[in-house]
Design a protein around this motif. Structure first.
Motif, short mmCIF file in Angstrom:
data_model
loop_
_atom_site.label_atom_id
_atom_site.label_comp_id
_atom_site.label_asym_id
_atom_site.label_seq_id
_atom_site.Cartn_x
_atom_site.Cartn_y
_atom_site.Cartn_z
N HIS A 251 0.82 -1.22 0.00
CA HIS A 251 0.00 0.00 0.00
C HIS A 251 0.85 1.26 0.00
CE1 HIS A 251 1.11 -0.79 4.17
NE2 HIS A 251 0.95 0.52 4.38
N ALA A 252 2.11 1.14 0.40
CA ALA A 252 2.97 2.32 0.59
C ALA A 252 3.75 2.62 -0.69
CB ALA A 252 3.93 2.08 1.74
N PRO A 253 4.17 3.88 -0.88
CA PRO A 253 5.06 4.19 -2.01
C PRO A 253 6.39 3.46 -1.84
CG PRO A 253 4.11 6.19 -1.08
CD PRO A 253 3.83 5.09 -0.10
N LEU A 254 6.74 2.59 -2.75
CA LEU A 254 7.98 1.82 -2.69
C LEU A 254 8.88 2.23 -3.84
CD1 LEU A 254 6.55 -1.76 -1.93
CD2 LEU A 254 7.55 -0.14 -0.31
N LEU A 291 -0.71 -6.39 -8.43
CA LEU A 291 -1.77 -6.86 -9.32
C LEU A 291 -2.42 -8.13 -8.76
CD1 LEU A 291 -0.09 -6.32 -12.82
CD2 LEU A 291 -2.12 -5.13 -11.95
N SER A 292 -1.60 -9.03 -8.25
CA SER A 292 -2.13 -10.26 -7.68
C SER A 292 -3.02 -9.98 -6.47
CB SER A 292 -0.97 -11.19 -7.29
OG SER A 292 -1.44 -12.38 -6.72
N ALA A 293 -2.59 -9.03 -5.62
CA ALA A 293 -3.38 -8.70 -4.43
C ALA A 293 -4.72 -8.07 -4.83
CB ALA A 293 -2.59 -7.75 -3.54
N VAL A 294 -4.71 -7.19 -5.84
CA VAL A 294 -5.95 -6.59 -6.32
C VAL A 294 -6.86 -7.67 -6.90
CG1 VAL A 294 -6.95 -5.01 -8.00
CG2 VAL A 294 -4.93 -4.32 -6.72
N HIS A 295 -6.29 -8.57 -7.68
CA HIS A 295 -7.07 -9.65 -8.29
C HIS A 295 -7.78 -10.48 -7.22
CE1 HIS A 295 -7.61 -13.68 -10.19
NE2 HIS A 295 -7.94 -12.95 -11.25
N ASP A 296 -7.04 -10.82 -6.16
CA ASP A 296 -7.65 -11.62 -5.08
C ASP A 296 -8.79 -10.86 -4.41
OD1 ASP A 296 -5.86 -13.63 -5.61
OD2 ASP A 296 -4.52 -13.15 -3.96
N ASP A 297 -8.59 -9.58 -4.17
CA ASP A 297 -9.62 -8.78 -3.49
C ASP A 297 -10.85 -8.58 -4.38
OD1 ASP A 297 -8.04 -8.65 -1.31
OD2 ASP A 297 -7.80 -6.46 -1.28
N ILE A 310 -10.06 -0.40 -4.18
CA ILE A 310 -9.29 -1.63 -4.00
C ILE A 310 -7.88 -1.46 -4.57
CG2 ILE A 310 -9.12 -4.06 -4.68
CD1 ILE A 310 -12.21 -4.13 -4.65
N ALA A 311 -7.78 -0.86 -5.74
CA ALA A 311 -6.46 -0.65 -6.36
C ALA A 311 -5.60 0.27 -5.50
CB ALA A 311 -6.65 -0.06 -7.75
N ARG A 313 -5.71 0.67 -2.35
CA ARG A 313 -5.32 -0.02 -1.13
C ARG A 313 -4.03 -0.82 -1.32
NH1 ARG A 313 -9.98 -2.45 0.13
NH2 ARG A 313 -9.52 -4.52 -0.67
N HIS A 314 -3.74 -1.16 -2.57
CA HIS A 314 -2.54 -1.95 -2.85
C HIS A 314 -1.49 -1.14 -3.61
CE1 HIS A 314 -4.31 -5.56 -1.22
NE2 HIS A 314 -5.39 -5.36 -1.96
N GLY A 315 -1.58 0.19 -3.52
CA GLY A 315 -0.50 1.03 -4.01
C GLY A 315 -0.62 1.58 -5.40
N PHE A 316 -1.73 1.31 -6.11
CA PHE A 316 -1.90 1.87 -7.45
C PHE A 316 -2.53 3.25 -7.37
CE2 PHE A 316 -1.80 -2.70 -8.52
CZ PHE A 316 -0.82 -2.67 -9.50
N ARG A 317 -1.91 4.21 -8.06
CA ARG A 317 -2.40 5.59 -8.01
C ARG A 317 -2.80 6.12 -9.39
NH1 ARG A 317 0.85 4.41 -4.09
NH2 ARG A 317 0.53 5.28 -2.02
#
Length: 348
Positions: A251-254, A291-297, A310-311, A313-317
């Motif tokens: 979820h964080a900027p990496l 992408l995998s985490a979004v797919h599962d959610d 949802i996106a 929440r997993h770091g997509f902006r």
């Protein structure tokens, strides 16, 4: 969108954000909003007053590109350092008993945050505000652990003129910094899935740190293979711990710098480890995990939560690039998968 007048040329960067002021009082109010301005005036022999500037932020880095008629300006001490890059014209900067002369070309002045005065002719420059602590941390990563950020911090407390005359590598780094500024000015890159803002911010920090401490880059150029000095089992365990940390912080900027800082791997070694284990670069693997985490959610989504929520929440902006990447990987859009899940049609 602002356009340049026929009399005065356009800004080299951020012309679409250009704001023009026609008197000194208005300029003083504008500059004082972001910089510790002490005094500002134009030389008595100067002609018509002119000032145009484009101001933006790349992550936490404020960046200004300005073009103006001759000026005299003084700034008080600041908690931020400033990197000044001349685009055209000439300027003299006076601080701590030194005079730094700037002119167009691969050149920059690093000002550590102490009070300074400057006098210019007709001049265009880029000013990047930098956090000295972050610069020292970034330099420690570049140096692959040769020195700690605490040891390096004093290197960023001194002013420096950077032109490549003593260390040719600095001139090359300056050219790369201008390329990074072009990317920061090209919003279309992000909309089509190019470098994210935090990656450009990280790149600018790395280039600035390397320009002030070029010996760290030269010293690390011959670094050996990944994990030298560690047994294979220790190296694998350390890498696995990094992977677990990444999965917990999607979820964080990496950025590559953050991964290097967290793991104590050099950037080169980090790239080697990801290529060896997964066959891709570190940030590509991070994107795959997101992408995998979004797919599962999306498959388990209920209630009123949207694809965008949802996106995010997993770091997509950037939703457009996210949707394109998702469809490329899974063969359908995220909204299609969400509709299937809510209708009970997704049994895979």
């Amino acid at each position: 969108m602002a356009t340049a007048s026929t009399k005065n040329p356009a800004l080299t960067y951020f012309q679409s954000l250009a704001h023009e002021v026609a008197d000194l009082e208005a300029l003083q109010a504008r500059v004082s909003q972001s910089l510790p301005l002490n005094a500002l005036f134009r030389p008595t022999e100067a002609g018509t007053f002119f000032h145009r500037s484009g101001v933006t932020s790349v992550g936490a880095l404020p960046i200004t590109c300005s073009i103006h008629s001759p000026l005299e300006v003084a700034f008080d001490d600041s908690r931020f350092a400033t990197l000044v890059l001349p685009c055209s014209g000439q300027a003299h900067i006076r601080l701590e008993g030194e005079v730094l002369e700037l002119m167009s070309g691969p050149m920059a002045a690093y000002l550590p945050g102490c009070a300074f005065e400057a006098s210019t002719g007709p001049f265009q420059e880029v000013m990047v505000s930098l956090d000295r602590r972050r610069l020292a941390e970034t330099a420690a990563v570049i140096g692959t652990g040769q020195l700690s950020s605490r040891q390096l911090r004093q290197r960023f407390e001194r002013a420096a003129l950077i032109d490549g005359s003593a260390v040719p590598l600095q001139a090359e780094l300056l050219r790369h910094l201008h390329l990074a500024l072009q990317m920061a000015d090209a919003s279309l890159l992000r909309s089509v899935g190019g470098m994210a803002e935090e990656q450009i911010e990280d790149l600018i920090l790395r280039l600035a740190a390397a320009m002030v401490c070029p010996d760290l880059v030269l010293g690390g150029a011959g670094a050996g293979s990944a994990g030298r000095g560690l047994s294979p089992s220790s190296r694998d365990r350390h890498f696995d711990e990094l992977l677990e940390w990444i999965r917990a912080h999607l979820h964080a900027p990496l950025t590559p710098t953050e991964l290097c800082r967290r793991s104590s791997y050099s950037r080169r070694n980090l790239y080697y480890l990801f290529q060896h284990r997964f066959g891709c670069a570190p940030m590509q693997w991070v994107k795959q995990q997101r992408l995998s985490a979004v797919h599962d959610d999306l498959r388990q989504a209920g209630g009123d939560e949207s694809v965008a929520e949802i996106a995010a929440r997993h770091g997509f902006r950037q939703m457009s690039s996210f949707s394109a990447s998702f469809r490329e990987r899974y063969g359908l859009t995220p909204s299609m998968l969400l509709r299937r899940s809510r209708s009970g049609l997704d049994d895979n």
